[in-house]
Design a protein around this motif. Structure first.
Motif, PDB file in Angstrom:
ATOM      1  N   THR A  26      31.305 -29.142   4.815  1.00 36.69           N
ATOM      2  CA  THR A  26      31.059 -29.375   6.225  1.00 36.69           C
ATOM      3  C   THR A  26      31.219 -28.021   6.900  1.00 36.69           C
ATOM      4  O   THR A  26      32.304 -27.450   6.916  1.00 36.69           O
ATOM      5  N   ALA A  28      30.850 -25.730  10.145  1.00 37.25           N
ATOM      6  CA  ALA A  28      30.737 -25.598  11.600  1.00 37.25           C
ATOM      7  C   ALA A  28      30.104 -24.246  11.897  1.00 37.25           C
ATOM      8  O   ALA A  28      30.756 -23.214  11.779  1.00 37.25           O
ATOM      9  N   CYS A  33      28.852 -25.566  22.822  1.00 40.47           N
ATOM     10  CA  CYS A  33      28.504 -26.958  23.088  1.00 40.47           C
ATOM     11  C   CYS A  33      28.164 -27.097  24.557  1.00 40.47           C
ATOM     12  O   CYS A  33      28.897 -26.617  25.415  1.00 40.47           O
ATOM     13  N   CYS A  40      36.182 -35.162  22.830  1.00 42.28           N
ATOM     14  CA  CYS A  40      36.085 -33.937  22.029  1.00 42.28           C
ATOM     15  C   CYS A  40      36.306 -32.729  22.930  1.00 42.28           C
ATOM     16  O   CYS A  40      35.703 -32.622  23.995  1.00 42.28           O
ATOM     17  N   ASN A  69      26.813 -30.341   5.285  1.00 44.17           N
ATOM     18  CA  ASN A  69      26.778 -30.974   6.592  1.00 44.17           C
ATOM     19  C   ASN A  69      26.940 -29.879   7.636  1.00 44.17           C
ATOM     20  O   ASN A  69      27.980 -29.241   7.711  1.00 44.17           O
ATOM     21  N   THR A  71      27.535 -28.707  11.308  1.00 46.52           N
ATOM     22  CA  THR A  71      28.167 -29.286  12.484  1.00 46.52           C
ATOM     23  C   THR A  71      28.600 -28.166  13.409  1.00 46.52           C
ATOM     24  O   THR A  71      28.263 -27.010  13.209  1.00 46.52           O
ATOM     25  N   GLU A  74      27.498 -27.756  19.110  1.00 46.69           N
ATOM     26  CA  GLU A  74      26.108 -28.208  19.008  1.00 46.69           C
ATOM     27  C   GLU A  74      25.332 -27.199  18.171  1.00 46.69           C
ATOM     28  O   GLU A  74      24.972 -26.128  18.666  1.00 46.69           O
ATOM     29  N   PRO A  75      25.079 -27.496  16.886  1.00 41.69           N
ATOM     30  CA  PRO A  75      24.417 -26.533  15.997  1.00 41.69           C
ATOM     31  C   PRO A  75      23.067 -26.036  16.513  1.00 41.69           C
ATOM     32  O   PRO A  75      22.702 -24.893  16.278  1.00 41.69           O
TER      33      PRO A  75
END
Length: 93
Positions: A26, A28, A33, A40, A69, A71, A74-75
């Motif tokens: 995962t 990031a 964002c 969050c 994944n 993440t 906001e990718p």
């Protein structure tokens, strides 16, 4: 079908033994964002020292996960999101 069996085997093995490399990551890719969700607080973090595409490429040349994944925050706020996805696709099985 064979790829699904390979992934299943890696997941099964990870429950009993240490694998030489992770089967799932995962990642990031940013803390940026544009939402202010009440559940969050990631948007409060200021992005700093984000990996460059060259650093991401080196990372994925050295590990070979079956599952990645993406993440963040906001990718899709990263302008190089498509370059990152291509790097990951090109450097994993």
């Amino acid at each position: 079908m064979i790829e699904i069996i390979k992934l299943g085997w890696r997941i099964f093995k990870s429950n009993f033994w240490s694998l030489p490399e992770p089967y799932k990551i995962t990642f990031a890719i940013t803390y940026l964002c544009n939402s202010r969700c009440k559940i969050c607080n990631i948007w409060r973090r200021k992005p700093k020292n984000e990996l460059t595409t060259n650093e991401i490429k080196r990372m994925f040349q050295n590990i070979n996960p079956s599952w990645v994944n993406l993440t963040g925050g906001e990718p899709f706020l990263r302008r190089d999101i498509f370059d990152i996805a291509k790097i990951i696709r090109d450097n994993t099985d």
